[in-house]
Design a protein around this motif. Structure first.
Motif, PDB file in Angstrom:
ATOM      1  N   ALA A  88       0.833  -1.203   0.000  1.00 53.83           N
ATOM      2  CA  ALA A  88       0.000   0.000   0.000  1.00 53.83           C
ATOM      3  C   ALA A  88       0.866   1.252   0.000  1.00 53.83           C
ATOM      4  O   ALA A  88       0.581   2.232  -0.701  1.00 53.83           O
ATOM      5  N   LEU A  89       1.936   1.236   0.784  1.00 55.75           N
ATOM      6  CA  LEU A  89       2.861   2.375   0.800  1.00 55.75           C
ATOM      7  C   LEU A  89       3.449   2.614  -0.592  1.00 55.75           C
ATOM      8  O   LEU A  89       3.521   3.756  -1.062  1.00 55.75           O
ATOM      9  N   CYS A  90       3.847   1.524  -1.250  1.00 55.21           N
ATOM     10  CA  CYS A  90       4.453   1.660  -2.580  1.00 55.21           C
ATOM     11  C   CYS A  90       3.452   2.188  -3.603  1.00 55.21           C
ATOM     12  O   CYS A  90       3.809   3.010  -4.456  1.00 55.21           O
ATOM     13  N   PHE A  91       2.216   1.745  -3.530  1.00 55.79           N
ATOM     14  CA  PHE A  91       1.201   2.247  -4.462  1.00 55.79           C
ATOM     15  C   PHE A  91       0.928   3.726  -4.207  1.00 55.79           C
ATOM     16  O   PHE A  91       0.702   4.493  -5.156  1.00 55.79           O
ATOM     17  N   GLY A  92       0.917   4.150  -2.928  1.00 59.11           N
ATOM     18  CA  GLY A  92       0.724   5.561  -2.639  1.00 59.11           C
ATOM     19  C   GLY A  92       1.808   6.423  -3.265  1.00 59.11           C
ATOM     20  O   GLY A  92       1.525   7.448  -3.901  1.00 59.11           O
ATOM     21  N   LEU A  93       3.061   6.005  -3.121  1.00 61.17           N
ATOM     22  CA  LEU A  93       4.166   6.766  -3.716  1.00 61.17           C
ATOM     23  C   LEU A  93       4.143   6.685  -5.237  1.00 61.17           C
ATOM     24  O   LEU A  93       4.553   7.628  -5.920  1.00 61.17           O
ATOM     25  N   THR A  94       3.680   5.561  -5.780  1.00 62.24           N
ATOM     26  CA  THR A  94       3.568   5.444  -7.231  1.00 62.24           C
ATOM     27  C   THR A  94       2.559   6.456  -7.771  1.00 62.24           C
ATOM     28  O   THR A  94       2.700   6.962  -8.894  1.00 62.24           O
ATOM     29  N   GLY A  95       1.536   6.775  -6.973  1.00 57.70           N
ATOM     30  CA  GLY A  95       0.606   7.820  -7.367  1.00 57.70           C
ATOM     31  C   GLY A  95       1.310   9.161  -7.562  1.00 57.70           C
ATOM     32  O   GLY A  95       0.973   9.916  -8.488  1.00 57.70           O
ATOM     33  N   VAL A  96       2.285   9.466  -6.717  1.00 57.60           N
ATOM     34  CA  VAL A  96       3.055  10.700  -6.884  1.00 57.60           C
ATOM     35  C   VAL A  96       3.859  10.648  -8.178  1.00 57.60           C
ATOM     36  O   VAL A  96       3.951  11.638  -8.915  1.00 57.60           O
ATOM     37  N   ARG A  97       4.429   9.490  -8.473  1.00 59.90           N
ATOM     38  CA  ARG A  97       5.210   9.352  -9.721  1.00 59.90           C
ATOM     39  C   ARG A  97       4.328   9.622 -10.950  1.00 59.90           C
ATOM     40  O   ARG A  97       4.744  10.290 -11.887  1.00 59.90           O
ATOM     41  N   ALA A 105       1.602  11.453 -10.945  1.00 60.53           N
ATOM     42  CA  ALA A 105       1.230  12.868 -10.920  1.00 60.53           C
ATOM     43  C   ALA A 105       2.337  13.735 -11.499  1.00 60.53           C
ATOM     44  O   ALA A 105       2.065  14.735 -12.179  1.00 60.53           O
ATOM     45  N   ILE A 106       3.586  13.377 -11.253  1.00 59.93           N
ATOM     46  CA  ILE A 106       4.703  14.141 -11.824  1.00 59.93           C
ATOM     47  C   ILE A 106       4.638  14.094 -13.355  1.00 59.93           C
ATOM     48  O   ILE A 106       4.955  15.072 -14.029  1.00 59.93           O
ATOM     49  N   GLY A 107       4.211  12.956 -13.892  1.00 58.17           N
ATOM     50  CA  GLY A 107       4.053  12.826 -15.334  1.00 58.17           C
ATOM     51  C   GLY A 107       2.696  13.297 -15.843  1.00 58.17           C
ATOM     52  O   GLY A 107       2.386  13.074 -17.007  1.00 58.17           O
ATOM     53  N   GLU A 108       1.900  13.922 -14.958  1.00 51.74           N
ATOM     54  CA  GLU A 108       0.557  14.435 -15.287  1.00 51.74           C
ATOM     55  C   GLU A 108      -0.373  13.340 -15.790  1.00 51.74           C
ATOM     56  O   GLU A 108      -1.273  13.594 -16.601  1.00 51.74           O
ATOM     57  N   GLU A 109      -0.193  12.141 -15.300  1.00 49.42           N
ATOM     58  CA  GLU A 109      -1.110  11.031 -15.586  1.00 49.42           C
ATOM     59  C   GLU A 109      -2.073  10.929 -14.411  1.00 49.42           C
ATOM     60  O   GLU A 109      -1.954  10.068 -13.540  1.00 49.42           O
ATOM     61  N   TRP A 110      -3.053  11.827 -14.401  1.00 48.42           N
ATOM     62  CA  TRP A 110      -3.883  12.024 -13.215  1.00 48.42           C
ATOM     63  C   TRP A 110      -4.754  10.810 -12.910  1.00 48.42           C
ATOM     64  O   TRP A 110      -4.948  10.468 -11.735  1.00 48.42           O
ATOM     65  N   GLU A 111      -5.305  10.172 -13.914  1.00 50.78           N
ATOM     66  CA  GLU A 111      -6.158   9.012 -13.664  1.00 50.78           C
ATOM     67  C   GLU A 111      -5.350   7.876 -13.044  1.00 50.78           C
ATOM     68  O   GLU A 111      -5.826   7.195 -12.127  1.00 50.78           O
ATOM     69  N   LYS A 112      -4.148   7.655 -13.535  1.00 53.16           N
ATOM     70  CA  LYS A 112      -3.298   6.610 -12.954  1.00 53.16           C
ATOM     71  C   LYS A 112      -2.887   6.975 -11.534  1.00 53.16           C
ATOM     72  O   LYS A 112      -2.781   6.095 -10.662  1.00 53.16           O
ATOM     73  N   ALA A 113      -2.641   8.255 -11.287  1.00 54.60           N
ATOM     74  CA  ALA A 113      -2.275   8.687  -9.934  1.00 54.60           C
ATOM     75  C   ALA A 113      -3.408   8.402  -8.960  1.00 54.60           C
ATOM     76  O   ALA A 113      -3.187   7.872  -7.859  1.00 54.60           O
ATOM     77  N   LEU A 114      -4.632   8.745  -9.359  1.00 52.87           N
ATOM     78  CA  LEU A 114      -5.787   8.463  -8.501  1.00 52.87           C
ATOM     79  C   LEU A 114      -5.957   6.971  -8.288  1.00 52.87           C
ATOM     80  O   LEU A 114      -6.209   6.513  -7.167  1.00 52.87           O
ATOM     81  N   PRO A 127      -1.532  12.273  -1.519  1.00 52.83           N
ATOM     82  CA  PRO A 127      -2.607  13.173  -1.968  1.00 52.83           C
ATOM     83  C   PRO A 127      -2.211  14.643  -1.953  1.00 52.83           C
ATOM     84  O   PRO A 127      -2.613  15.404  -2.846  1.00 52.83           O
ATOM     85  N   ALA A 128      -1.399  15.037  -0.966  1.00 54.69           N
ATOM     86  CA  ALA A 128      -0.943  16.425  -0.919  1.00 54.69           C
ATOM     87  C   ALA A 128      -0.111  16.769  -2.148  1.00 54.69           C
ATOM     88  O   ALA A 128      -0.277  17.841  -2.755  1.00 54.69           O
ATOM     89  N   MET A 129       0.780  15.857  -2.535  1.00 50.95           N
ATOM     90  CA  MET A 129       1.609  16.097  -3.712  1.00 50.95           C
ATOM     91  C   MET A 129       0.771  16.113  -4.988  1.00 50.95           C
ATOM     92  O   MET A 129       0.991  16.936  -5.883  1.00 50.95           O
ATOM     93  N   PHE A 154      -1.141  19.344  -5.146  1.00 51.35           N
ATOM     94  CA  PHE A 154      -0.238  20.460  -5.415  1.00 51.35           C
ATOM     95  C   PHE A 154       0.164  20.494  -6.882  1.00 51.35           C
ATOM     96  O   PHE A 154       0.118  21.562  -7.520  1.00 51.35           O
ATOM     97  N   LEU A 155       0.552  19.353  -7.427  1.00 48.28           N
ATOM     98  CA  LEU A 155       0.985  19.311  -8.821  1.00 48.28           C
ATOM     99  C   LEU A 155      -0.165  19.568  -9.783  1.00 48.28           C
ATOM    100  O   LEU A 155       0.030  20.128 -10.869  1.00 48.28           O
ATOM    101  N   TRP A 156      -1.381  19.176  -9.379  1.00 47.41           N
ATOM    102  CA  TRP A 156      -2.543  19.334 -10.248  1.00 47.41           C
ATOM    103  C   TRP A 156      -3.113  20.747 -10.204  1.00 47.41           C
ATOM    104  O   TRP A 156      -3.509  21.295 -11.226  1.00 47.41           O
ATOM    105  N   SER A 157      -3.118  21.373  -9.039  1.00 56.34           N
ATOM    106  CA  SER A 157      -3.809  22.650  -8.908  1.00 56.34           C
ATOM    107  C   SER A 157      -3.088  23.667  -8.027  1.00 56.34           C
ATOM    108  O   SER A 157      -2.895  24.812  -8.431  1.00 56.34           O
ATOM    109  N   LEU A 158      -2.697  23.265  -6.827  1.00 60.01           N
ATOM    110  CA  LEU A 158      -2.278  24.239  -5.824  1.00 60.01           C
ATOM    111  C   LEU A 158      -0.969  24.938  -6.164  1.00 60.01           C
ATOM    112  O   LEU A 158      -0.687  26.009  -5.609  1.00 60.01           O
ATOM    113  N   GLN A 159      -0.172  24.380  -7.074  1.00 58.18           N
ATOM    114  CA  GLN A 159       1.073  25.056  -7.440  1.00 58.18           C
ATOM    115  C   GLN A 159       0.810  26.365  -8.189  1.00 58.18           C
ATOM    116  O   GLN A 159       1.697  27.224  -8.276  1.00 58.18           O
ATOM    117  N   TYR A 160      -0.404  26.527  -8.698  1.00 63.32           N
ATOM    118  CA  TYR A 160      -0.737  27.751  -9.429  1.00 63.32           C
ATOM    119  C   TYR A 160      -1.304  28.845  -8.516  1.00 63.32           C
ATOM    120  O   TYR A 160      -1.625  29.925  -9.000  1.00 63.32           O
TER     121      TYR A 160
END
Length: 265
Positions: free
Chosen positions: A40-49, A51-60, A103-105, A108-114
């Motif tokens: 579960a920890l690894c999948f959570g961090l994979t979501g950040v990976r 998100a960095i690539g702007e693959e939002w559906e995969k991140a979720l 989720p915070a990352m 942030f990458l999706w919206s809050l950085q703006y």
């Protein structure tokens, strides 16, 4: 088996370090739930990976699957009678990363950085409040006085539910393709509100507080099957509906808890 030190006839002499080796070892029975927690920890961090690539559906999807695994590890540990302090600590660390930091990352990458100011602070609030909630939970783990837990309720919304609720603007954006839901002035107050609910003292429903009549159990099984099919077919609308229903239940939690408290009194 324990022995009274004053009873020399029953005392046994162990090799130096044998007790510490047993304390530090991880039994094979406890391996499965701890492995699921680490996954579960690894999948959570994979979501950040993703998100960095702007693959939002995969991140979720990665973070949501981490939530599914988080719901399984504790039940498997109880089924195997493999609960341990090590597993509880690992579970808390996994929850902070998968349902606080990740989720915070993503937000942030999706919206809050703006946001012109305080975007990162708002993202940090979600991660920090998740950590504070879990620290509060761990500090009360051995406490005899836990009124919410004794009545089958939780204090504040749990970390996986908080992560799922924090993504509501992202669900709406994926469903409608309306950039309004991506604006920082929509995402920021929503995320701060979810962070506050995680560290709040309001009683919320847990599985232990839900009682199904025997006549409803078949309908409940059918509903779970249909829910699984809906998640595969239309994941984002389904998750949005789940979040809406959970949000509706939040004001009902204190009412049900008050009734349960009156019954026990």
């Amino acid at each position: 088996m324990t022995h009274d030190p004053s009873d020399s006839s029953s005392a046994t002499i162990e090799p130096r370090g044998a007790g510490s080796r047993r304390a530090n070892s991880l039994s094979l029975r406890a391996f499965a739930p701890n492995a699921i927690t680490a996954l579960a920890l690894c999948f959570g961090l994979t979501g950040v990976r993703f998100a960095i690539g702007e693959e939002w559906e995969k991140a979720l999807a990665a973070i949501i699957f981490a939530g599914v695994l988080d719901g399984l590890d504790g039940r498997i540990a109880r089924l195997l009678r493999a609960q341990s302090r090590f597993g509880a600590e690992l579970d808390s660390l996994s929850d902070v990363i998968a349902f606080g930091v990740a989720p915070a990352m993503v937000l942030f990458l999706w919206s809050l950085q703006y946001a012109p100011k305080f975007g990162w602070v708002a993202a940090l609030a979600l991660a920090v409040c998740c950590a504070l909630r879990l620290a509060r939970f761990n500090s009360r783990m051995d406490s005899d006085f836990q009124p919410h837990k004794s009545a089958g309720f939780m204090t504040g919304i749990p970390a996986p539910a908080g992560a799922g609720m924090a993504f509501v603007p992202l669900y709406l954006w994926l469903i409608t393709d309306n950039d309004l839901f991506r604006e920082w002035y929509v995402v920021m107050p929503w995320g701060l509100g979810i962070a506050a609910l995680m560290i709040s003292a309001i009683p919320t429903y847990s599985w232990g507080s839900i009682r199904l009549r025997s006549s409803w159990r078949m309908f409940a099984l059918a509903g779970i099957g249909l829910l699984g099919a809906a998640l595969v077919t239309a994941p984002w609308p389904t998750l949005l509906v789940i979040c809406v229903l959970y949000g509706i239940s939040l004001p009902l939690g204190p009412i049900s808890y008050a009734k349960a408290k009156r019954r026990s009194a």
